[in-house]
Design an enzyme around this catalytic site. Structure first.
Site, PDB file in Angstrom:
ATOM      1  N   ARG A  78     -31.986 -17.564   3.415  1.00  0.00           N
ATOM      2  CA  ARG A  78     -32.037 -16.185   3.910  1.00  0.00           C
ATOM      3  C   ARG A  78     -33.494 -15.687   3.921  1.00  0.00           C
ATOM      4  NH1 ARG A  78     -29.219 -11.330   0.676  1.00  0.00           N
ATOM      5  NH2 ARG A  78     -30.755 -12.051  -0.787  1.00  0.00           N
ATOM      6  N   HIS A 116     -26.001  -3.402   8.424  1.00  0.00           N
ATOM      7  CA  HIS A 116     -25.304  -4.225   9.421  1.00  0.00           C
ATOM      8  C   HIS A 116     -24.959  -5.535   8.726  1.00  0.00           C
ATOM      9  CE1 HIS A 116     -24.079  -5.642  13.248  1.00  0.00           C
ATOM     10  NE2 HIS A 116     -25.079  -6.466  13.433  1.00  0.00           N
TER      11      HIS A 116
END
Ligand code: APR
Length: 333
Positions: free
Chosen positions: A111, A198
């Site tokens: 990530r 989101h």
């Protein structure tokens, strides 16, 4: 009159009227000519209301797509001027710059690596775009969305009104689509509101989700509502797993266009967007999805809804996730 004189006269007269106000089509730049960027450029060009510049780092792709798109305009009756380019000079004076450039997460990529790569891309794009369009409104689409919007804000040094992330409009559209299909009603009857970051920590507000003005809880039992919420939270992932390569682009591009239209038509439409909260909803100096009023100045107002303690806690949890990523990215830009 020579051709060059006519061109100059044309340029000046189509953009400025005598008293200095703007007439003619406003210019919109779409950075990233991939699936989301290409589809966004198509939707915007087909309205006939805006001139569109499609820019990408891969030589030939924006030029080829731009040419194809320009030719398609003749068939849909649009006089929009479309140009594909790798040169920011062509984007000069854009009213809106839409940033879709980035790389998708690849197998084995952490990530943090994705964050670092896309932060570098967004930083570079913003620096070049704002140098020639200092009055533009930036709409960020690249993921991770909330953090990339923060990068665009930091790098551009624009006021918060002019740096906006596209997420909530898409998440709310997905929820509306699921509700409309479940109840077999028109999508126009369904209103939905989704807050937060989101991703799977988004906070769909079911109390504010209505069908023909009636709360959803009057239409569906709790277990069905929970299933629709879960499907909305996993909305992006569901499409990724079906496509195998790449991610959604039809609904994302339509969501971007709804934001652009609210802004350039100065409609004061309320949409959930990632905006810099300054104390609203108990969130400070962080981009998270909240309802905002969009108009020609960009974010005109953050609309404050009353939240239950449960909804507030979910929003704070979502915001904490965004804050963690923002502190990581601070050292990268
Ligand atoms: N400048 C300009 N364009 C760039 C740059 C850069 N520095 N770096 C990458 N690009 C371009 C790529 O060449 C590619 O054409 O960005 C485009 C990205 O397109 P896709 O890989 O097709 O990705 P897409 O599906 O369009 O998604 C774009 O939107 O929804 C988000 O998660 C999604 O972050 C992703 C973004």
């Amino acid at each position: 009159m020579t051709r060059a004189m006519i061109r100059e006269w044309d340029k000046a007269s189509s953009k400025r009227c005598l008293w200095g106000g703007r007439v003619g089509r406003e210019k919109i730049t779409v950075v990233g000519a991939g699936n989301v960027g290409g589809t966004t450029a198509q939707r915007l060009a087909e309205t006939g209301c805006y001139d569109v510049v499609l820019l990408d780092i891969v030589d030939g792709v924006p030029q080829g797509k731009g040419l194809d798109l320009a030719q398609s305009c003749t068939l849909v009756g649009s006089d929009a001027h479309v140009e594909g380019t790798g040169d920011y000079k062509a984007t000069t004076g854009s009213s809106v710059v839409i940033i879709t450039s980035g790389v998708p997460r690849k197998p084995g990529m952490s990530r943090e690596q994705l964050l670092a790569t896309n932060a570098k891309i967004v930083k570079d794009v913003v620096q070049q775009a704002v140098a020639v369009s200092p009055k533009a409104i930036l709409l960020v689409v690249t993921n991770p969305l909330d953090v990339m919007t923060y990068v665009a804000y930091k790098v551009s040094k624009f006021p918060r009104e002019r740096v906006i992330g596209m997420a909530g409009a898409l998440d709310a559209a997905r929820l509306r689509a699921f509700v409309a299909a479940e109840l077999r009603v028109s999508v126009e009857n369904v209103q939905a509101m989704v807050l937060g970051g989101h991703g799977d920590s988004m906070v769909p507000l079911m109390r504010y989700t209505t069908v023909a003005g009636v709360p959803l809880s009057e239409w569906l039992p709790k277990d069905r509502i929970d299933a629709l919420v879960k499907r909305t939270q996993d909305g992006g992932a569901e499409i990724v797993s079906l496509l195998k390569t790449g991610s959604a682009y039809y609904a994302p591009s339509a969501s971007i266009v709804s934001m652009v239209e609210a802004i350039l038509k100065d409609s004061h439409k309320i949409l959930p967007c990632a905006t810099l909260c300054r104390g609203e909803y108990g969130v400070d100096q962080l981009f998270v999805g909240v309802p905002v009023k969009l108009g020609r100045r960009g974010v005109e107002e953050v609309v404050q809804l009353k939240l239950t303690s449960e909804e507030q806690a979910a929003l704070m949890k979502s915001a904490a996730g965004v804050r963690e990523l923002c502190s990581l990215v601070d050292g990268m830009i």
